[in-house]
Design a protein around this motif. Structure first.
Motif, PDB file in Angstrom:
ATOM      1  N   UNK A   1      -5.250   3.926   7.738  1.00  0.00           N
ATOM      2  CA  UNK A   1      -5.914   3.143   6.450  1.00  0.00           C
ATOM      3  C   UNK A   1      -5.687   1.777   7.046  1.00  0.00           C
ATOM      4  N   UNK A   2      -6.783   1.112   7.286  1.00  0.00           N
ATOM      5  CA  UNK A   2      -6.900  -0.195   7.823  1.00  0.00           C
ATOM      6  C   UNK A   2      -7.046  -1.126   7.107  1.00  0.00           C
ATOM      7  N   UNK A   3      -6.062  -1.978   6.233  1.00  0.00           N
ATOM      8  CA  UNK A   3      -6.338  -3.185   5.452  1.00  0.00           C
ATOM      9  C   UNK A   3      -6.880  -4.253   6.099  1.00  0.00           C
TER      10      UNK A   3
ATOM     11  N   UNK B   1       0.658  -1.204   0.124  1.00  0.00           N
ATOM     12  CA  UNK B   1      -0.097   0.032   0.077  1.00  0.00           C
ATOM     13  C   UNK B   1       0.774   1.225  -0.180  1.00  0.00           C
ATOM     14  N   UNK B   2       1.886   1.340   0.829  1.00  0.00           N
ATOM     15  CA  UNK B   2       2.824   2.410   0.792  1.00  0.00           C
ATOM     16  C   UNK B   2       3.319   2.599  -0.601  1.00  0.00           C
ATOM     17  N   UNK B   3       3.951   1.594  -0.905  1.00  0.00           N
ATOM     18  CA  UNK B   3       4.481   1.942  -2.433  1.00  0.00           C
ATOM     19  C   UNK B   3       3.447   2.181  -3.527  1.00  0.00           C
TER      20      UNK B   3
ATOM     21  N   UNK C   1      -1.033  -5.425  -7.631  1.00  0.00           N
ATOM     22  CA  UNK C   1      -2.041  -4.911  -8.373  1.00  0.00           C
ATOM     23  C   UNK C   1      -3.367  -4.351  -7.391  1.00  0.00           C
ATOM     24  N   UNK C   2      -3.469  -5.205  -6.250  1.00  0.00           N
ATOM     25  CA  UNK C   2      -4.634  -4.942  -5.384  1.00  0.00           C
ATOM     26  C   UNK C   2      -4.327  -3.657  -4.622  1.00  0.00           C
ATOM     27  N   UNK C   3      -3.035  -3.555  -4.183  1.00  0.00           N
ATOM     28  CA  UNK C   3      -2.686  -2.219  -3.318  1.00  0.00           C
ATOM     29  C   UNK C   3      -2.847  -1.124  -4.395  1.00  0.00           C
ATOM     30  N   UNK C   4      -2.439  -1.254  -5.657  1.00  0.00           N
ATOM     31  CA  UNK C   4      -2.507  -0.154  -6.626  1.00  0.00           C
ATOM     32  C   UNK C   4      -3.946   0.400  -6.718  1.00  0.00           C
ATOM     33  N   UNK C   5      -4.763  -0.576  -6.883  1.00  0.00           N
ATOM     34  CA  UNK C   5      -6.345  -0.266  -7.071  1.00  0.00           C
ATOM     35  C   UNK C   5      -6.720   0.275  -5.982  1.00  0.00           C
TER      36      UNK C   5
END
Length: 145
Positions: A66-68, A42-44, A127-131
């Motif tokens: 931000x809580x994943x 997520x940070x990236x 890809x999930x983090x970028x979305x």
């Protein structure tokens, strides 16, 4: 004069009964809660997608948290892969992954935004983090809706 008074009264009523909206912070300080390494993706993604937020390492310094949720991975079984390729098509045989995040106001503890994404590929964390980052950027830049 009566017309002006009527307009003022109508504006006051509209403001009084307007839905309460979360006040957005410009370039908010955001703490990404740890979640089995997904916070690093997520940070990236924040950097890659130019999310207008500062990432902080202490939750006490944050405007938002931000809580994943735990990323759910569903790999396709070997038998499922063979059957899918024999009787249908081979697309999707790598399984899938679902990621969810919630943005929490650090002061009120209210959830102000949430997003869920399902991607093909059981290990497609980037890809999930970028979305997630893309949709958070959109929310931060617009009305918050």
């Amino acid at each position: 004069m009566k017309k002006l008074f009527g307009i003022v009264v109508l504006c006051a009523i509209a403001i009084a009964f307007a839905p309460v909206a979360h006040a957005q912070v410009s370039n908010p300080k955001t703490y990404i809660a740890p979640q089995n390494g997904f916070e690093t993706y997520l940070a990236g993604a924040f950097t890659k997608k130019n999310v207008p937020a500062q990432i902080v390492v202490e939750p006490e310094a944050a405007d938002y948290i931000l809580s994943p949720a735990p990323v759910q991975q569903k790999p396709e079984s070997a038998g499922g892969k063979i059957a899918r390729c024999l009787f249908a098509y081979c697309a999707g045989i790598e399984g899938s992954q679902t990621a969810s995040v919630s943005l929490i106001d650090a002061k009120t503890k209210a959830i102000v935004w949430a997003y869920n994404v399902k991607k093909g590929g059981s290990s497609n964390f980037q890809s999930s983090a970028e979305a997630c980052a893309k949709h958070l950027k959109n929310w931060l830049q617009h009305t918050g809706k």
